[in-house]
Design an enzyme around this catalytic site. Sequence first.
Site, PDB file in Angstrom:
ATOM      1  N   LYS A   1      22.112  20.794  25.734  1.00  0.00           N
ATOM      2  CA  LYS A   1      21.878  19.636  26.836  1.00  0.00           C
ATOM      3  C   LYS A   1      22.701  20.317  27.884  1.00  0.00           C
ATOM      4  O   LYS A   1      23.977  20.518  27.643  1.00  0.00           O
ATOM      5  CB  LYS A   1      22.509  18.484  26.249  1.00  0.00           C
ATOM      6  CG  LYS A   1      22.481  17.502  27.272  1.00  0.00           C
ATOM      7  CD  LYS A   1      23.077  16.081  26.791  1.00  0.00           C
ATOM      8  CE  LYS A   1      23.521  15.391  28.191  1.00  0.00           C
ATOM      9  NZ  LYS A   1      24.247  14.054  27.652  1.00  0.00           N
TER      10      LYS A   1
ATOM     11  N   GLY B   1      28.875   6.001  30.654  1.00  0.00           N
ATOM     12  CA  GLY B   1      29.845   5.020  30.188  1.00  0.00           C
ATOM     13  C   GLY B   1      30.096   3.890  31.162  1.00  0.00           C
ATOM     14  O   GLY B   1      30.950   3.369  30.779  1.00  0.00           O
TER      15      GLY B   1
ATOM     16  N   ALA C   1      22.309   8.099  29.402  1.00  0.00           N
ATOM     17  CA  ALA C   1      23.618   7.802  30.013  1.00  0.00           C
ATOM     18  C   ALA C   1      23.539   6.415  30.831  1.00  0.00           C
ATOM     19  O   ALA C   1      22.361   6.172  31.435  1.00  0.00           O
ATOM     20  CB  ALA C   1      24.282   8.945  31.176  1.00  0.00           C
ATOM     21  N   GLY C   2      24.462   5.679  30.864  1.00  0.00           N
ATOM     22  CA  GLY C   2      24.706   4.625  31.711  1.00  0.00           C
ATOM     23  C   GLY C   2      23.954   3.351  30.974  1.00  0.00           C
ATOM     24  O   GLY C   2      23.985   2.162  31.777  1.00  0.00           O
TER      25      GLY C   2
ATOM     26  N   THR D   1      28.244   5.712  24.649  1.00  0.00           N
ATOM     27  CA  THR D   1      29.203   4.516  24.876  1.00  0.00           C
ATOM     28  C   THR D   1      28.653   3.094  24.390  1.00  0.00           C
ATOM     29  O   THR D   1      29.311   2.378  23.815  1.00  0.00           O
ATOM     30  CB  THR D   1      29.636   4.551  26.307  1.00  0.00           C
ATOM     31  OG1 THR D   1      30.025   5.908  26.794  1.00  0.00           O
ATOM     32  CG2 THR D   1      30.597   3.833  26.600  1.00  0.00           C
TER      33      THR D   1
HETATM   34  C1  LIG Z   1      27.556  11.959  24.900  1.00  0.00           C
HETATM   35  C2  LIG Z   1      26.875  12.455  25.960  1.00  0.00           C
HETATM   36  O1  LIG Z   1      26.083  13.270  26.052  1.00  0.00           O
HETATM   37  C3  LIG Z   1      27.045  11.448  27.024  1.00  0.00           C
HETATM   38  O2  LIG Z   1      27.618  12.572  28.055  1.00  0.00           O
HETATM   39  C4  LIG Z   1      25.843  10.912  27.691  1.00  0.00           C
HETATM   40  O3  LIG Z   1      25.428  11.101  28.698  1.00  0.00           O
HETATM   41  C5  LIG Z   1      25.826   9.264  27.284  1.00  0.00           C
HETATM   42  O4  LIG Z   1      26.217   8.588  28.005  1.00  0.00           O
HETATM   43  P1  LIG Z   1      26.667   7.294  27.627  1.00  0.00           P
HETATM   44  O5  LIG Z   1      27.970   7.292  27.038  1.00  0.00           O
HETATM   45  O6  LIG Z   1      26.632   6.166  29.099  1.00  0.00           O
HETATM   46  O7  LIG Z   1      25.718   6.422  26.876  1.00  0.00           O
END
Ligand SMILES: CC(=O)[C@@H](O)[C@H](O)COP(=O)(O)O
Length: 260
Positions: A101, A162, A188-189, A211
């Site tokens: 990734k 996060g 993410a997010g 997160t």
């Molecule tokens: C673990 C990982 O790869 C994070 O950098 C990802 O982008 C997840 O984002 P969140 O923590 O917002 O779910």
Amino acid sequence: MLGQDRLEIGGKSFSSRFMIGTGRYPNPYIQQEAIKASEAEILTFAIRRVNLDAPDEDAILQHLDGMNFTYLPNTSGAKTADEAVRIARLAKASGISNWIKVEISVNEKTLLPDPIETLKATEILAKEGFVVLPYTSDDPVLCKRLEEAGAAAVMPGGAPIGTGLGILNPYNLGLIVEEANVPIIVDAGLGSAMDIAQAMELGASGVLMNTPVAKAKDPIKMARAMKLAIEAGRLSYLAGRIPKKKYATASSKLENLSSK
Ligand SMILES: CC(=O)[C@@H](O)[C@H](O)COP(=O)(O)O
């Protein structure tokens, strides 16, 4: 019912559309139980947190032993394409995975991905035979460019990492999905099951999160909620939602009511 509906990436086939992060859990027991409850088959972690001299004995991966995962190490901490490429090569050389990734951010406040460096790294690593999944901004043009550069899947962010803000630009995400010939994974997010169902209803092929599970009051319960939301959103997408209308339509016919 979803049995035949599989996610295909980089020559592998998955029954789960959930990619889960390994960081930020209250303790290793909860981490392990939450990951089990998620039924995720793809696990992501920062390479800089792994002991590359002895990956088999590494604290992050050790207690997940016996569970059959595809590892998706990430290059978080990299600020340039060169750094990301170097980190990916190290992970491959230490036998962790040839999946990567690409995650490149410079701005510490937003952690938003650097689009130019991300595209550069994707090009280089795809040419070297890595299965590349770049974390990127939700720009339809850039997502297409990443696909053309050889990305096995493209991972636009819903919102900054996060934040739990959910999908800030559903319009863009819809366009990205419409144009894509590779899986689109929203990464993410995201914050709650509602965000996850929305991503899947917009046609995303899967979701990556850390997160919202790890920092939930009850991460194990939340992992299960997210798994169910992915399945519900996917089914809803496949079933085809009704179009939105401005005015009411009666559920039963009203024509003859006045003459009786
Ligand atoms: C673990 C990982 O790869 C994070 O950098 C990802 O982008 C997840 O984002 P969140 O923590 O917002 O779910």
